[in-house]
Design a protein around this motif. Structure first.
Motif, PDB file in Angstrom:
ATOM      1  N   PHE A  23       5.178  -5.161  -6.416  1.00 41.89           N
ATOM      2  CA  PHE A  23       3.744  -5.279  -6.733  1.00 41.89           C
ATOM      3  C   PHE A  23       3.286  -6.732  -6.602  1.00 41.89           C
ATOM      4  O   PHE A  23       2.276  -7.033  -5.978  1.00 41.89           O
ATOM      5  CB  PHE A  23       3.490  -4.770  -8.154  1.00 41.89           C
ATOM      6  CG  PHE A  23       2.035  -4.727  -8.504  1.00 41.89           C
ATOM      7  CD1 PHE A  23       1.253  -3.664  -8.104  1.00 41.89           C
ATOM      8  CD2 PHE A  23       1.438  -5.761  -9.216  1.00 41.89           C
ATOM      9  CE1 PHE A  23      -0.090  -3.627  -8.400  1.00 41.89           C
ATOM     10  CE2 PHE A  23       0.091  -5.728  -9.518  1.00 41.89           C
ATOM     11  CZ  PHE A  23      -0.668  -4.649  -9.115  1.00 41.89           C
ATOM     12  N   LEU A  78      -4.212  -2.661  -6.166  1.00 43.71           N
ATOM     13  CA  LEU A  78      -3.633  -3.762  -5.382  1.00 43.71           C
ATOM     14  C   LEU A  78      -4.739  -4.669  -4.841  1.00 43.71           C
ATOM     15  O   LEU A  78      -4.632  -5.894  -4.888  1.00 43.71           O
ATOM     16  CB  LEU A  78      -2.830  -3.197  -4.200  1.00 43.71           C
ATOM     17  CG  LEU A  78      -1.376  -2.845  -4.475  1.00 43.71           C
ATOM     18  CD1 LEU A  78      -0.757  -2.174  -3.253  1.00 43.71           C
ATOM     19  CD2 LEU A  78      -0.559  -4.086  -4.827  1.00 43.71           C
ATOM     20  N   GLN A  85       3.029   4.308  -0.292  1.00 43.52           N
ATOM     21  CA  GLN A  85       1.747   4.274   0.414  1.00 43.52           C
ATOM     22  C   GLN A  85       1.990   4.590   1.895  1.00 43.52           C
ATOM     23  O   GLN A  85       1.922   3.708   2.747  1.00 43.52           O
ATOM     24  CB  GLN A  85       1.097   2.891   0.273  1.00 43.52           C
ATOM     25  CG  GLN A  85       1.015   2.392  -1.156  1.00 43.52           C
ATOM     26  CD  GLN A  85      -0.050   3.112  -1.953  1.00 43.52           C
ATOM     27  OE1 GLN A  85       0.206   4.165  -2.512  1.00 43.52           O
ATOM     28  NE2 GLN A  85      -1.229   2.549  -2.011  1.00 43.52           N
ATOM     29  N   LEU A 115      -5.368   5.239  -6.032  1.00 43.62           N
ATOM     30  CA  LEU A 115      -5.606   4.325  -7.156  1.00 43.62           C
ATOM     31  C   LEU A 115      -4.744   3.068  -7.010  1.00 43.62           C
ATOM     32  O   LEU A 115      -5.221   1.951  -7.237  1.00 43.62           O
ATOM     33  CB  LEU A 115      -5.296   5.035  -8.481  1.00 43.62           C
ATOM     34  CG  LEU A 115      -5.451   4.161  -9.719  1.00 43.62           C
ATOM     35  CD1 LEU A 115      -6.927   3.877 -10.001  1.00 43.62           C
ATOM     36  CD2 LEU A 115      -4.822   4.809 -10.945  1.00 43.62           C
ATOM     37  N   LYS A 116      -3.486   3.266  -6.641  1.00 43.69           N
ATOM     38  CA  LYS A 116      -2.599   2.110  -6.476  1.00 43.69           C
ATOM     39  C   LYS A 116      -3.178   1.127  -5.469  1.00 43.69           C
ATOM     40  O   LYS A 116      -3.149  -0.084  -5.674  1.00 43.69           O
ATOM     41  CB  LYS A 116      -1.224   2.572  -5.979  1.00 43.69           C
ATOM     42  CG  LYS A 116      -0.297   3.096  -7.043  1.00 43.69           C
ATOM     43  CD  LYS A 116       1.030   3.455  -6.397  1.00 43.69           C
ATOM     44  CE  LYS A 116       1.994   4.083  -7.368  1.00 43.69           C
ATOM     45  NZ  LYS A 116       3.214   4.559  -6.705  1.00 43.69           N
ATOM     46  N   GLN A 117      -3.709   1.665  -4.374  1.00 42.26           N
ATOM     47  CA  GLN A 117      -4.274   0.785  -3.345  1.00 42.26           C
ATOM     48  C   GLN A 117      -5.465   0.017  -3.905  1.00 42.26           C
ATOM     49  O   GLN A 117      -5.616  -1.185  -3.670  1.00 42.26           O
ATOM     50  CB  GLN A 117      -4.687   1.630  -2.135  1.00 42.26           C
ATOM     51  CG  GLN A 117      -5.238   0.811  -0.971  1.00 42.26           C
ATOM     52  CD  GLN A 117      -4.242  -0.226  -0.471  1.00 42.26           C
ATOM     53  OE1 GLN A 117      -3.034  -0.054  -0.629  1.00 42.26           O
ATOM     54  NE2 GLN A 117      -4.743  -1.316   0.093  1.00 42.26           N
ATOM     55  N   GLN A 118      -6.295   0.712  -4.665  1.00 46.46           N
ATOM     56  CA  GLN A 118      -7.470   0.044  -5.240  1.00 46.46           C
ATOM     57  C   GLN A 118      -7.044  -1.050  -6.222  1.00 46.46           C
ATOM     58  O   GLN A 118      -7.641  -2.130  -6.248  1.00 46.46           O
ATOM     59  CB  GLN A 118      -8.350   1.073  -5.954  1.00 46.46           C
ATOM     60  CG  GLN A 118      -9.117   1.957  -4.988  1.00 46.46           C
ATOM     61  CD  GLN A 118      -9.910   3.016  -5.720  1.00 46.46           C
ATOM     62  OE1 GLN A 118      -9.381   3.762  -6.549  1.00 46.46           O
ATOM     63  NE2 GLN A 118     -11.185   3.098  -5.437  1.00 46.46           N
ATOM     64  N   LEU A 147     -11.566   1.316 -12.719  1.00 41.95           N
ATOM     65  CA  LEU A 147     -10.181   1.619 -12.349  1.00 41.95           C
ATOM     66  C   LEU A 147      -9.366   2.034 -13.577  1.00 41.95           C
ATOM     67  O   LEU A 147      -8.494   2.897 -13.493  1.00 41.95           O
ATOM     68  CB  LEU A 147      -9.535   0.422 -11.668  1.00 41.95           C
ATOM     69  CG  LEU A 147     -10.030   0.136 -10.245  1.00 41.95           C
ATOM     70  CD1 LEU A 147      -9.434  -1.148  -9.706  1.00 41.95           C
ATOM     71  CD2 LEU A 147      -9.671   1.294  -9.325  1.00 41.95           C
ATOM     72  N   LEU A 173      -0.010   0.300 -14.123  1.00 37.24           N
ATOM     73  CA  LEU A 173      -1.368  -0.038 -13.687  1.00 37.24           C
ATOM     74  C   LEU A 173      -2.282  -0.202 -14.907  1.00 37.24           C
ATOM     75  O   LEU A 173      -3.111  -1.120 -14.939  1.00 37.24           O
ATOM     76  CB  LEU A 173      -1.930   1.051 -12.775  1.00 37.24           C
ATOM     77  CG  LEU A 173      -1.234   1.286 -11.434  1.00 37.24           C
ATOM     78  CD1 LEU A 173      -1.978   2.345 -10.629  1.00 37.24           C
ATOM     79  CD2 LEU A 173      -1.135   0.007 -10.616  1.00 37.24           C
ATOM     80  N   GLN A 226      -0.877   3.842   4.696  1.00 39.27           N
ATOM     81  CA  GLN A 226      -1.065   2.420   4.998  1.00 39.27           C
ATOM     82  C   GLN A 226       0.140   1.841   5.703  1.00 39.27           C
ATOM     83  O   GLN A 226      -0.002   1.027   6.631  1.00 39.27           O
ATOM     84  CB  GLN A 226      -1.339   1.647   3.723  1.00 39.27           C
ATOM     85  CG  GLN A 226      -2.702   1.957   3.191  1.00 39.27           C
ATOM     86  CD  GLN A 226      -2.781   1.693   1.718  1.00 39.27           C
ATOM     87  OE1 GLN A 226      -1.785   1.794   1.005  1.00 39.27           O
ATOM     88  NE2 GLN A 226      -3.956   1.345   1.269  1.00 39.27           N
ATOM     89  N   TYR A 251       6.819   1.873  -1.767  1.00 41.54           N
ATOM     90  CA  TYR A 251       5.876   1.988  -2.855  1.00 41.54           C
ATOM     91  C   TYR A 251       5.122   3.322  -2.794  1.00 41.54           C
ATOM     92  O   TYR A 251       4.356   3.671  -3.670  1.00 41.54           O
ATOM     93  CB  TYR A 251       4.949   0.789  -2.718  1.00 41.54           C
ATOM     94  CG  TYR A 251       3.853   0.626  -3.702  1.00 41.54           C
ATOM     95  CD1 TYR A 251       4.055   0.829  -5.050  1.00 41.54           C
ATOM     96  CD2 TYR A 251       2.603   0.222  -3.271  1.00 41.54           C
ATOM     97  CE1 TYR A 251       3.027   0.656  -5.933  1.00 41.54           C
ATOM     98  CE2 TYR A 251       1.581   0.039  -4.144  1.00 41.54           C
ATOM     99  CZ  TYR A 251       1.787   0.265  -5.479  1.00 41.54           C
ATOM    100  OH  TYR A 251       0.771   0.095  -6.348  1.00 41.54           O
TER     101      TYR A 251
END
Lengths: 189, 648
Positions: free
Chosen positions: B49, A57, B84, A52-55, B572, B399, B87, B82
């Motif tokens: 962010f 972003l 990820q 979700l965070k990637q989306q 989202l 978010l 990635q 973060y």
């Protein structure tokens, strides 16, 4: 009680729990024993949160570009950046920016922002639109100079705005020879 | 997974905090693109962010190209911080595929090693560490050694880890944490002597730094309990007495000290720390345990009446505590714990950093919220799953807020486009009408005619062709006069007049001829200016035409882009809300599970207290029975021996 200071007690508790359990009235201590299913739940949840965070972003990237395209089209866009190189002779408090006699931006820096500038960050502190032609850009900096004295100085630029975005960098630098700050202007192509 | 905690929590805290920073440019380094500098501006404020978003956006529109490798390292470091991992790892692998610079490659290998370690891929982590050359900056090199030691410890290769830590050249606080963790690991690996030696070193450190003092206490606590386990109570007493009387570990140290004294058969000595514990907050498990420990020691001192009374007190206390636990569980189910924790984190964030909550930032939970349940859950709150879960929960709330803000902004974009469209529709007829009144073709035709005429004049070198209005009038007057003279016929005065007119015309033509070159040059300048003006007018006209035709397409294009975002944001947001609920339930379940364990333990305490009480009663009954075993008289009260308590 400082929580960060007791984080590794989790390890410590493993030992203390074992030792204390030998005593008749000393059951296991409060070492965190999480539910067996928790690890799986955590992993699964964490994966979903990362996705979700990637989306989000990517959404922010697209909306950031869209916003800029919409509000500041490339043909008329002008952005003014501010950077600080070394900063021994000047501690930045505020910057005021005037274009063609009208004040378009002013900024009061927090210590945190000033530190980010000193570390090498460059702040885009104004973005707007200008017609093609010549414009006068004036920036006035205030802050503390050497010996903690109040310091105020301006710098100006005749900006020839053509078709296409224009990026101007205002740079505060140290002039070692005069033991004073100097304020430079650079136009990026 | 994220930057707050790892297996060796304290060490990794240091590593993570510095990780992304180390990936960035050095202070004072010149940026080659202001947009990259703009990314750094947010990065240096720990606003990852915003920094990631701006770097992604800059790359999307072809900016920051001068910082491809720096940017990749920065992006990878930020994504790693973060959480990820996938990635981040992809970026570092890409760098290894494309870059030949040792400085870049070493960093990429370092971060890949960290990603692998974080994901418990220890062999891969070791391999990546093995690729690192000599080009890491000093701070990262220090981190590399710690990371290598961590990998080795995780592989149970303690000797190699110890050798690395022995030669450690880095921040001394890290070394303290590293030695502590290695000591613990050695003890767990049944290499107690080596482990105890390491803990003893940390436990005897001379320092005034609060963090290091806490670490020293922790080491002494661990050393003390390990010594109790190893049946070395005297060593345990020495270590536990080094723990400060007021500190995060003092309660556990007091409890352990009592057990160590008890193991030495110093039951009066054991009563000193345990009775000190009983004066403290009951919420602490060590304090609760002291309610059993004190009567246990009293019973061993044959103070059975007093012991029985204390056991009865303990039973009541545990029942009261169980009631409080039930209330706390209800509060947790009602979501109060998470709200309190996040409020505390937010306040401490502001105090410490002067920045609002932001995605990817570490938790700054340095003190617990003032709720009953948070004090029960102190160890759970410090555990990795809970910390990571809480951080995810906070990130999800971020978010949610971010998406809510975009929902509003995109609606504004949409309104703005509608307004622009309406304004265009209102202005367009007026502009069209105004443009229709300007016949640029006719103007251009006139310009062409003028140009042609000038060329003819030049070809014929016709000075009269360049006559001005006065001169043309004068020529016309002379022609008129000539006609009138002709009407006079051969009258005697006609000849004189003809001669006079001829003379005047001659003068006029001579003047025109004389000024011919100057006038031709001037006219050519006029012609050039005219050509330019007409060309400019035509260009502007085309621009206006293009704009008129392009505006609807441009507005439609923007509208399409904006319209696409609305359902995307909504989707989202829905996902975020679902995950928020799941995350909240996960954390609450963890907390409730923990409190249920507390309840079970209190129940166990109660059972043990009742059992001990029954034993005392049995013994008392035996004493009263004729022919019962002779026992020592039961003292009414037992004064504790003057034993030293921790930190005194």
């Amino acid at each position: 009680m400082r929580l960060s200071a007791i984080l590794p007690i989790v390890i410590c508790c493993l030992l203390s729990g074992t030792a204390a359990a030998q005593s008749p009235a000393a059951p296991a201590t409060a070492a965190a024993a999480t539910a067996p299913a928790a690890a799986d739940d955590f992993h699964s949840l964490d994966q979903d949160v990362q996705a979700l965070k990637q989306q989000v972003l990517e959404l922010n990237r697209d909306l950031f570009v869209l916003q800029e395209d919409l509000l500041f089209p490339a043909n008329t866009q002008v952005a003014v950046f501010l950077s600080v190189d070394v900063g021994t002779f000047f501690s930045l408090d505020t910057v005021k920016l005037t274009i063609d006699g009208s004040q378009v931006a002013s900024y009061l820096y927090t210590p945190r922002e000033a530190e980010a500038l000193l570390k090498g960050g460059v702040q885009r502190f104004y973005i707007g639109n200008l017609k093609t032609g010549e414009h006068e850009v004036v920036a006035v900096f205030t802050g503390k100079g050497t010996h903690n004295r109040d310091y105020r100085q301006g710098t100006s630029l005749k900006l020839d705005k053509g078709i296409g975005a224009k990026f101007v960098e205002l740079k505060i630098s140290d002039l070692q020879r005069k033991q004073q700050p100097e304020f430079l202007v650079r136009v990026w192509e | 997974m994220q930057k707050t905690l790892t297996r060796c929590a304290a060490i990794c805290l240091g590593l993570f905090l510095s990780g992304a920073v180390a990936a960035a440019s050095k202070p004072g380094r010149q940026v080659q693109d202001p947009h990259y500098g703009d990314v750094l501006f947010y990065f240096y404020q720990d606003n990852f962010f915003e920094a990631i978003t701006r770097l992604m956006a800059a790359r999307e529109v072809g900016r920051a190209k001068a910082h491809t490798e720096d940017g990749d390292l920065l992006m990878g470091g930020m994504l790693l911080s973060y959480g990820q991992h996938e990635q981040a790892a992809a970026i570092f692998r890409h760098l290894l595929d494309t870059s030949t610079k040792p400085a870049v490659r070493d960093r990429a290998w370092f971060y890949l090693a960290r990603v692998s370690y974080e994901r418990a891929a220890l062999n891969q982590a070791e391999e990546a560490l093995g690729h690192i050359g000599t080009s890491l900056p000093e701070r990262l090199e220090a981190e590399r050694q710690i990371l290598r030691a961590q990998v080795l410890m995780a592989q149970s290769r303690y000797d190699e880890a110890a050798a690395i830590l022995k030669d450690w050249k880095g921040p001394p606080d890290w070394a303290g944490y590293a030695r502590f963790n290695l000591g613990i690991a050695l003890i767990r690996a049944e290499r107690g002597d080596e482990g105890l030696k390491l803990l003893d070193e940390v436990g005897n450190a001379v320092t005034n730094d609060p963090e290091q003092l806490a670490l020293r206490d922790r080491a002494n606590l661990a050393l003390g309990f390990a010594a109790i386990q190893a049946e070395q109570p005297a060593t345990a007493v020495t270590a536990l007495q080094r723990v400060r009387l007021e500190g995060p570990y003092s309660n556990k140290a007091l409890l352990g000290l009592g057990w160590a004294e008890s193991a030495l058969d110093h039951d009066r000595g054991a009563l000193v720390p345990w009775q000190e514990l009983q004066k403290r907050e009951l919420i602490d498990p060590a304090v609760q345990e002291s309610f059993l420990a004190v009567p246990y020691a009293l019973a061993r001192l044959h103070a059975n009446n007093l012991a029985a009374a204390r056991y009865q007190d303990a039973i009541k206390t545990f029942e009261t505590e169980t009631g409080r636990l039930d209330a706390s569980i209800a509060n947790i189910r009602g979501g109060k714990l998470l709200s309190a924790l996040l409020a505390e984190d937010s306040d401490q964030n502001k105090d410490k950093k002067g920045a609002p909550d932001q995605l990817g930032a570490g938790l700054h939970l340095e003190k617990l919220p003032n709720t009953t349940e948070s004090h029960y859950l102190v160890y759970l709150l410090a555990s990795r799953p809970f910390q990571e879960g809480l951080k995810n929960y906070r990130d999800l709330r971020f978010l949610h807020d971010n998406l809510t803000q975009w929902t509003t902004d995109v609606a504004v974009f949409s309104d703005m486009l509608s307004t622009q469209k309406l304004a265009y529709q209102q202005r367009q007829p007026k502009v069209t009408q105004a443009l229709q009144q300007i016949d640029l073709d006719a103007i251009d035709h006139q310009r062409g005619a003028y140009s042609e005429r000038l060329r003819t004049i030049e070809d014929k070198q016709d000075g009269a062709g360049l006559a001005n209005a006065t001169e043309l009038r004068q020529l016309a007057s002379l022609e008129n006069i000539n006609a009138r003279i002709a009407a006079l016929g051969n009258a005697p005065e006609a000849e004189g007049l003809r001669e006079q007119v001829r003379l005047l015309k001659g003068v006029l033509l001579w003047n025109l001829d004389h000024d011919y070159k100057l006038r031709l040059w001037q006219q050519k300048r006029v012609q050039t200016a005219l050509d330019d003006a007409v060309a400019q007018a035509q260009a502007q006209r085309r621009a206006v035409d293009d704009a008129q035709q392009g505006i609807p397409a441009r507005l439609a294009g923007f509208a399409q882009r904006v319209d696409k975002q609305t359902p995307r944001i909504a989707e989202l947001k829905q996902k975020t809300d679902t995950l928020l609920s799941r995350q909240q339930a996960f954390l609450q379940d963890l907390a409730v599970h923990e409190l249920e364990q507390y309840k079970a333990r209190l129940h166990q305490y109660t059972v043990e207290a009742r059992f001990a009480l029954a034993q005392i009663y049995d013994r008392a009954a035996e004493q009263e029975t004729p022919g019962g075993a002779a026992t020592a008289p039961v003292p009414a009260a037992v004064e504790p021996a003057p034993t030293q308590v921790p930190g005194q």
